[in-house]
Each structure stands twice: as structure tokens, then as C-alpha cells.
Design a protein around this motif. Structure first.
Motif, PDB file in Angstrom:
ATOM      1  N   ALA A 189       0.820  -1.207   0.000  1.00 40.85           N
ATOM      2  CA  ALA A 189       0.000   0.000   0.000  1.00 40.85           C
ATOM      3  C   ALA A 189       0.858   1.262   0.000  1.00 40.85           C
ATOM      4  CB  ALA A 189      -0.942   0.000   1.205  1.00 40.85           C
ATOM      5  N   SER A 190       2.170   1.076  -0.115  1.00 40.74           N
ATOM      6  CA  SER A 190       3.102   2.197  -0.108  1.00 40.74           C
ATOM      7  C   SER A 190       4.332   1.806  -0.910  1.00 40.74           C
ATOM      8  CB  SER A 190       3.502   2.538   1.334  1.00 40.74           C
ATOM      9  OG  SER A 190       4.465   3.569   1.359  1.00 40.74           O
ATOM     10  N   ASP A 191       5.119   2.802  -1.284  1.00 36.93           N
ATOM     11  CA  ASP A 191       6.392   2.523  -1.948  1.00 36.93           C
ATOM     12  C   ASP A 191       7.525   2.463  -0.932  1.00 36.93           C
ATOM     13  OD1 ASP A 191       6.081   5.235  -1.446  1.00 36.93           O
ATOM     14  OD2 ASP A 191       7.068   5.880  -3.279  1.00 36.93           O
ATOM     15  N   GLN A 192       7.155   2.522   0.366  1.00 39.41           N
ATOM     16  CA  GLN A 192       8.108   2.434   1.464  1.00 39.41           C
ATOM     17  C   GLN A 192       7.605   1.428   2.484  1.00 39.41           C
ATOM     18  OE1 GLN A 192       8.784   6.304   3.219  1.00 39.41           O
ATOM     19  NE2 GLN A 192       8.234   7.277   1.287  1.00 39.41           N
ATOM     20  N   PHE A 193       8.510   0.810   3.180  1.00 39.54           N
ATOM     21  CA  PHE A 193       8.151  -0.107   4.261  1.00 39.54           C
ATOM     22  C   PHE A 193       8.206   0.695   5.552  1.00 39.54           C
ATOM     23  CE2 PHE A 193       8.059  -4.795   5.157  1.00 39.54           C
ATOM     24  CZ  PHE A 193       7.814  -4.694   6.513  1.00 39.54           C
ATOM     25  N   GLY A 194       7.051   0.970   6.145  1.00 43.44           N
ATOM     26  CA  GLY A 194       6.981   1.723   7.391  1.00 43.44           C
ATOM     27  C   GLY A 194       6.965   3.226   7.181  1.00 43.44           C
ATOM     28  N   LYS A 195       6.831   3.922   8.281  1.00 37.76           N
ATOM     29  CA  LYS A 195       6.787   5.388   8.268  1.00 37.76           C
ATOM     30  C   LYS A 195       8.139   5.924   8.720  1.00 37.76           C
ATOM     31  CE  LYS A 195       2.212   5.328   7.808  1.00 37.76           C
ATOM     32  NZ  LYS A 195       1.902   4.698   6.571  1.00 37.76           N
ATOM     33  N   GLY A 196       8.464   7.124   8.316  1.00 37.26           N
ATOM     34  CA  GLY A 196       9.722   7.730   8.723  1.00 37.26           C
ATOM     35  C   GLY A 196      10.503   8.225   7.528  1.00 37.26           C
ATOM     36  N   ALA A 229      14.032   7.482   2.388  1.00 36.68           N
ATOM     37  CA  ALA A 229      15.120   6.665   1.827  1.00 36.68           C
ATOM     38  C   ALA A 229      15.267   5.355   2.594  1.00 36.68           C
ATOM     39  CB  ALA A 229      16.432   7.448   1.842  1.00 36.68           C
ATOM     40  N   LEU A 230      15.122   5.413   3.895  1.00 30.56           N
ATOM     41  CA  LEU A 230      15.208   4.202   4.715  1.00 30.56           C
ATOM     42  C   LEU A 230      14.038   3.271   4.391  1.00 30.56           C
ATOM     43  CD1 LEU A 230      16.430   2.480   6.956  1.00 30.56           C
ATOM     44  CD2 LEU A 230      15.127   3.853   8.601  1.00 30.56           C
ATOM     45  N   GLY A 231      12.832   3.820   4.306  1.00 30.02           N
ATOM     46  CA  GLY A 231      11.651   3.013   3.990  1.00 30.02           C
ATOM     47  C   GLY A 231      11.764   2.318   2.651  1.00 30.02           C
ATOM     48  N   GLU A 232      12.342   3.009   1.652  1.00 28.34           N
ATOM     49  CA  GLU A 232      12.538   2.404   0.333  1.00 28.34           C
ATOM     50  C   GLU A 232      13.571   1.288   0.394  1.00 28.34           C
ATOM     51  OE1 GLU A 232      13.420   5.665  -2.311  1.00 28.34           O
ATOM     52  OE2 GLU A 232      11.479   6.602  -1.915  1.00 28.34           O
ATOM     53  N   ALA A 233      14.646   1.504   1.154  1.00 30.33           N
ATOM     54  CA  ALA A 233      15.688   0.478   1.297  1.00 30.33           C
ATOM     55  C   ALA A 233      15.144  -0.756   2.019  1.00 30.33           C
ATOM     56  CB  ALA A 233      16.891   1.049   2.047  1.00 30.33           C
ATOM     57  N   VAL A 234      14.339  -0.539   3.055  1.00 30.36           N
ATOM     58  CA  VAL A 234      13.758  -1.664   3.791  1.00 30.36           C
ATOM     59  C   VAL A 234      12.784  -2.433   2.899  1.00 30.36           C
ATOM     60  CG1 VAL A 234      12.346  -2.305   5.788  1.00 30.36           C
ATOM     61  CG2 VAL A 234      14.121  -0.570   6.029  1.00 30.36           C
ATOM     62  N   MET A 235      12.044  -1.729   2.048  1.00 26.46           N
ATOM     63  CA  MET A 235      11.130  -2.384   1.106  1.00 26.46           C
ATOM     64  C   MET A 235      11.922  -3.292   0.164  1.00 26.46           C
ATOM     65  SD  MET A 235       8.024  -2.840  -0.083  1.00 26.46           S
ATOM     66  CE  MET A 235       6.944  -1.446   0.256  1.00 26.46           C
ATOM     67  N   GLU A 236      13.024  -2.774  -0.369  1.00 29.83           N
ATOM     68  CA  GLU A 236      13.858  -3.591  -1.252  1.00 29.83           C
ATOM     69  C   GLU A 236      14.370  -4.835  -0.535  1.00 29.83           C
ATOM     70  OE1 GLU A 236      16.769  -2.162  -4.174  1.00 29.83           O
ATOM     71  OE2 GLU A 236      16.270  -0.186  -3.341  1.00 29.83           O
ATOM     72  N   LYS A 272      -9.953 -15.458  -0.718  1.00 29.35           N
ATOM     73  CA  LYS A 272      -9.415 -16.821  -0.737  1.00 29.35           C
ATOM     74  C   LYS A 272      -8.143 -16.990   0.107  1.00 29.35           C
ATOM     75  CE  LYS A 272     -10.968 -17.741  -5.457  1.00 29.35           C
ATOM     76  NZ  LYS A 272     -10.514 -17.971  -6.832  1.00 29.35           N
ATOM     77  N   HIS A 273      -7.436 -15.876   0.363  1.00 30.18           N
ATOM     78  CA  HIS A 273      -6.128 -15.957   1.008  1.00 30.18           C
ATOM     79  C   HIS A 273      -5.969 -14.865   2.068  1.00 30.18           C
ATOM     80  CE1 HIS A 273      -5.028 -18.572  -2.337  1.00 30.18           C
ATOM     81  NE2 HIS A 273      -5.538 -17.662  -3.147  1.00 30.18           N
ATOM     82  N   GLU A 274      -5.088 -15.129   3.009  1.00 25.58           N
ATOM     83  CA  GLU A 274      -4.759 -14.121   4.016  1.00 25.58           C
ATOM     84  C   GLU A 274      -3.973 -12.999   3.359  1.00 25.58           C
ATOM     85  OE1 GLU A 274      -2.187 -13.777   8.153  1.00 25.58           O
ATOM     86  OE2 GLU A 274      -2.663 -15.747   7.360  1.00 25.58           O
ATOM     87  N   VAL A 275      -4.261 -11.744   3.754  1.00 29.56           N
ATOM     88  CA  VAL A 275      -3.587 -10.585   3.194  1.00 29.56           C
ATOM     89  C   VAL A 275      -2.572 -10.066   4.210  1.00 29.56           C
ATOM     90  CG1 VAL A 275      -3.869  -8.223   2.309  1.00 29.56           C
ATOM     91  CG2 VAL A 275      -5.588  -9.980   1.784  1.00 29.56           C
ATOM     92  N   PHE A 276      -1.340  -9.897   3.752  1.00 24.40           N
ATOM     93  CA  PHE A 276      -0.244  -9.354   4.553  1.00 24.40           C
ATOM     94  C   PHE A 276       0.031  -7.956   3.988  1.00 24.40           C
ATOM     95  CE2 PHE A 276       4.300  -8.747   5.357  1.00 24.40           C
ATOM     96  CZ  PHE A 276       4.395  -9.058   6.702  1.00 24.40           C
ATOM     97  N   THR A 277      -0.262  -6.900   4.761  1.00 27.69           N
ATOM     98  CA  THR A 277      -0.210  -5.534   4.264  1.00 27.69           C
ATOM     99  C   THR A 277       1.060  -4.813   4.687  1.00 27.69           C
ATOM    100  OG1 THR A 277      -2.618  -5.398   4.365  1.00 27.69           O
ATOM    101  CG2 THR A 277      -1.423  -3.321   4.200  1.00 27.69           C
ATOM    102  N   ILE A 278       1.702  -4.172   3.726  1.00 30.44           N
ATOM    103  CA  ILE A 278       2.856  -3.297   3.954  1.00 30.44           C
ATOM    104  C   ILE A 278       2.389  -1.888   3.648  1.00 30.44           C
ATOM    105  CG2 ILE A 278       5.216  -2.710   3.304  1.00 30.44           C
ATOM    106  CD1 ILE A 278       4.923  -5.559   4.448  1.00 30.44           C
ATOM    107  N   SER A 279       2.457  -1.024   4.668  1.00 27.96           N
ATOM    108  CA  SER A 279       2.037   0.374   4.428  1.00 27.96           C
ATOM    109  C   SER A 279       3.019   1.332   5.053  1.00 27.96           C
ATOM    110  CB  SER A 279       0.642   0.609   5.003  1.00 27.96           C
ATOM    111  OG  SER A 279       0.613   0.320   6.372  1.00 27.96           O
TER     112      SER A 279
END
Length: 112
Positions: free
Chosen positions: A9-16, A19-26, A105-112
């Protein structure tokens, strides 16, 4: 991740720090790529559709996941809203009805 749909749901993993959020997403996507059990699908919604474009290096990992047989989708409404339909480097466009079907049909694991 077996039998799960990952919702980006975001181009970053977590808030803050962005650049850190993008790196963590990768890093997250690299680990998903290397895992023995893959998710059923990855659905990108809201700013998550930017992970499918060259604006984010995450698209490389999402493309590799597609090559490994994991379907990757970008929300049609979101892609149109941000005007990135012609910039997608990975994934295919899908409507919300497709996400609802997957989530039913499946469990959803959300990254926002």
C-alpha cells in the motif's frame, strides 16, 4: 508467505525517513524472492504502484518474482490516478474486484 497475498500500500516499508523506507522495502522483497515458499500474489495499491516503476528499484525484485511465477498486480484506479500506466516495468493492471477475489481466498499481509 505460503497462501498469502502481499498488499503493498506504499512505496516504502513503514513510516519515517523515505530513503530508509525504500531500502527496507527492497530488502523485504529480496527476502521474499529468496524464500522457499512464495506468496500467492502481490497487489500494489495507492502509492504502492510506484514500486512497479523505475522510480523505485523495487520493480527489479517484483519483476524477478513474476519470473518465479508470483503474479504481481497494480490497482487500476491507483495506476490511473498517479498516471503511471505507461511507466510500469513490472506487474499487470488489475481491478479492485481481482483484489477482493484474492483477499476472499487468502490471508492478506499488508505493507504500508
Amino acid at each position: 508467505m505460503q497462501n498469502k497475498v502481499i498488499l503493498l500500500a506504499s512505496d516504502q516499508f513503514g513510516k519515517g525517513e523515505p530513503a530508509l523506507g525504500e531500502a527496507v522495502m527492497e530488502t523485504f522483497l529480496v527476502h521474499i524472492k529468496q524464500a522457499a515458499q512464495k506468496p500467492v500474489a502481490i497487489f500494489c495499491m495507492n502509492r504502492g504502484v510506484f514500486t512497479l516503476t523505475e522510480q523505485s528499484l523495487s520493480y527489479l525484485h517484483l519483476k524477478e518474482l513474476e519470473e518465479q511465477g508470483v503474479p504481481v498486480y497494480g490497482c487500476k484506479t491507483c495506476v490511473e490516478h498517479y498516471g503511471v500506466a505507461d511507466k510500469l516495468m513490472a506487474g499487470q493492471i488489475a481491478g479492485m474486484n481481482h483484489f477482493v477475489e484474492l483477499a476472499g481466498k487468502h490471508e492478506v499481509f499488508t505493507i504500508s
